[in-house]
Design an enzyme around this catalytic site. Structure first.
Site, PDB file in Angstrom:
ATOM      1  N   HIS A 106      87.547  40.255  41.381  1.00 21.14           N
ATOM      2  CA  HIS A 106      86.938  38.954  41.103  1.00 21.14           C
ATOM      3  C   HIS A 106      85.564  39.196  40.487  1.00 21.14           C
ATOM      4  O   HIS A 106      85.072  40.332  40.457  1.00 21.14           O
ATOM      5  CB  HIS A 106      86.820  38.111  42.388  1.00 21.14           C
ATOM      6  CG  HIS A 106      86.019  38.752  43.459  1.00 21.14           C
ATOM      7  ND1 HIS A 106      86.562  39.262  44.619  1.00 21.14           N
ATOM      8  CD2 HIS A 106      84.685  38.990  43.544  1.00 21.14           C
ATOM      9  CE1 HIS A 106      85.603  39.772  45.370  1.00 21.14           C
ATOM     10  NE2 HIS A 106      84.454  39.627  44.737  1.00 21.14           N
TER      11      HIS A 106
HETATM   12  C1  T46 Z   1      82.423  40.923  46.818  1.00 18.21           C
HETATM   13  C2  T46 Z   1      82.992  42.205  47.299  1.00 18.21           C
HETATM   14  C3  T46 Z   1      82.075  43.378  47.069  1.00 18.21           C
HETATM   15  C4  T46 Z   1      83.727  34.974  54.367  1.00 18.21           C
HETATM   16  O1  T46 Z   1      84.193  34.117  55.123  1.00 18.21           O
HETATM   17  N1  T46 Z   1      82.383  35.174  54.303  1.00 18.21           N
HETATM   18  C5  T46 Z   1      81.801  36.112  53.498  1.00 18.21           C
HETATM   19  O2  T46 Z   1      80.562  36.245  53.477  1.00 18.21           O
HETATM   20  C6  T46 Z   1      82.673  36.925  52.684  1.00 18.21           C
HETATM   21  C7  T46 Z   1      82.068  37.989  51.776  1.00 18.21           C
HETATM   22  C8  T46 Z   1      84.010  36.723  52.760  1.00 18.21           C
HETATM   23  N2  T46 Z   1      84.535  35.775  53.578  1.00 18.21           N
HETATM   24  C9  T46 Z   1      85.997  35.611  53.667  1.00 18.21           C
HETATM   25  C10 T46 Z   1      86.669  35.146  52.376  1.00 18.21           C
HETATM   26  C11 T46 Z   1      88.053  35.725  52.501  1.00 18.21           C
HETATM   27  O3  T46 Z   1      88.863  34.816  53.235  1.00 18.21           O
HETATM   28  O4  T46 Z   1      86.582  36.885  53.966  1.00 18.21           O
HETATM   29  C12 T46 Z   1      87.861  36.986  53.358  1.00 18.21           C
HETATM   30  C13 T46 Z   1      87.962  38.277  52.540  1.00 18.21           C
HETATM   31  O5  T46 Z   1      87.120  38.155  51.367  1.00 18.21           O
HETATM   32  P1  T46 Z   1      87.524  38.780  49.954  1.00 18.21           P
HETATM   33  O6  T46 Z   1      88.986  38.779  49.797  1.00 18.21           O
HETATM   34  O7  T46 Z   1      86.702  38.077  48.912  1.00 18.21           O
HETATM   35  O8  T46 Z   1      87.017  40.295  50.139  1.00 18.21           O
HETATM   36  P2  T46 Z   1      86.794  41.399  49.011  1.00 18.21           P
HETATM   37  O9  T46 Z   1      86.641  42.686  49.730  1.00 18.21           O
HETATM   38  O10 T46 Z   1      87.823  41.311  47.948  1.00 18.21           O
HETATM   39  O11 T46 Z   1      85.369  40.995  48.333  1.00 18.21           O
HETATM   40  C14 T46 Z   1      84.177  41.077  49.094  1.00 18.21           C
HETATM   41  C15 T46 Z   1      83.330  39.816  48.886  1.00 18.21           C
HETATM   42  O12 T46 Z   1      84.093  38.660  49.241  1.00 18.21           O
HETATM   43  C16 T46 Z   1      82.888  39.669  47.449  1.00 18.21           C
HETATM   44  O13 T46 Z   1      81.881  38.678  47.361  1.00 18.21           O
HETATM   45  O14 T46 Z   1      81.727  40.893  45.813  1.00 18.21           O
HETATM   46  O15 T46 Z   1      83.403  42.204  48.679  1.00 18.21           O
END
Ligand code: T46
Length: 144
Positions: A51
């Protein structure tokens, strides 16, 4: 303030007891820290991310293990190896990024300049390309 992705090397306080790194918002990273999150227990070689963010500024630090980060912006790809807690990767602006957890003990700690806001995410790659093209054509238009 938008900057291209780049590594920041933190000062390490090292003595016979081990090492200590201090991070101060607005000092050795270019923003005040509003949020900290960390990712762990990710199986080896699993990739996350896929993303971009519209406005968020973040610094990514592998506090344990090794994490490879691939960034795509302005039509080019760059690659960063986070293999030390002394290294931080600054991401700001529209950067499509993926993080590969090379070892299963890898822990990614992220410092961010705002609270979590799902509307700031661009999770569809084609939307990202369209936003990039709009940004670049606006930039070229301003310079003409
Ligand atoms: C990024 C990379 C480096 C929350 O509820 N609060 C938060 O502060 C974050 C970061 C995530 N979430 C929830 C949203 C999703 O339901 O945690 C779940 C997993 O998030 P995501 O699939 O976006 O995780 P990554 O590892 O793909 O990405 C993360 C960060 O979300 C993103 O901002 O830049 O790490």
């Amino acid at each position: 303030m938008k900057e291209n992705p780049h590594l920041i090397i933190f000062n390490e306080n090292k003595d016979t007891r081990g090492c200590l790194v201090a991070i101060e918002g607005g000092n050795n990273i270019p923003f005040e820290i509003a949020r900290v999150y960390y990712i762990y227990n990710t199986p080896q070689n699993i990739e996350r991310g896929f993303h971009a963010h519209r406005n968020l500024m973040q610094v990514l630090i592998a506090v344990n293990g090794i994490i490879e980060v691939t960034c795509e912006y302005h039509g080019q790809k760059s690659f960063y190896l986070l293999d030390s807690p002394k290294k931080g990767l600054l991401l700001s602006g529209l950067v499509w990024h993926t993080m590969k957890f090379v070892s299963d003990d890898s822990i990614l700690m992220v410092l961010a300049d705002t609270y979590y806001d799902e509307s700031d995410y661009v999770r569809n790659y084609n939307d990202f390309i369209t936003l990039e093209q709009n940004f670049l054509s606006g930039f070229l238009h301003e310079r003409a």
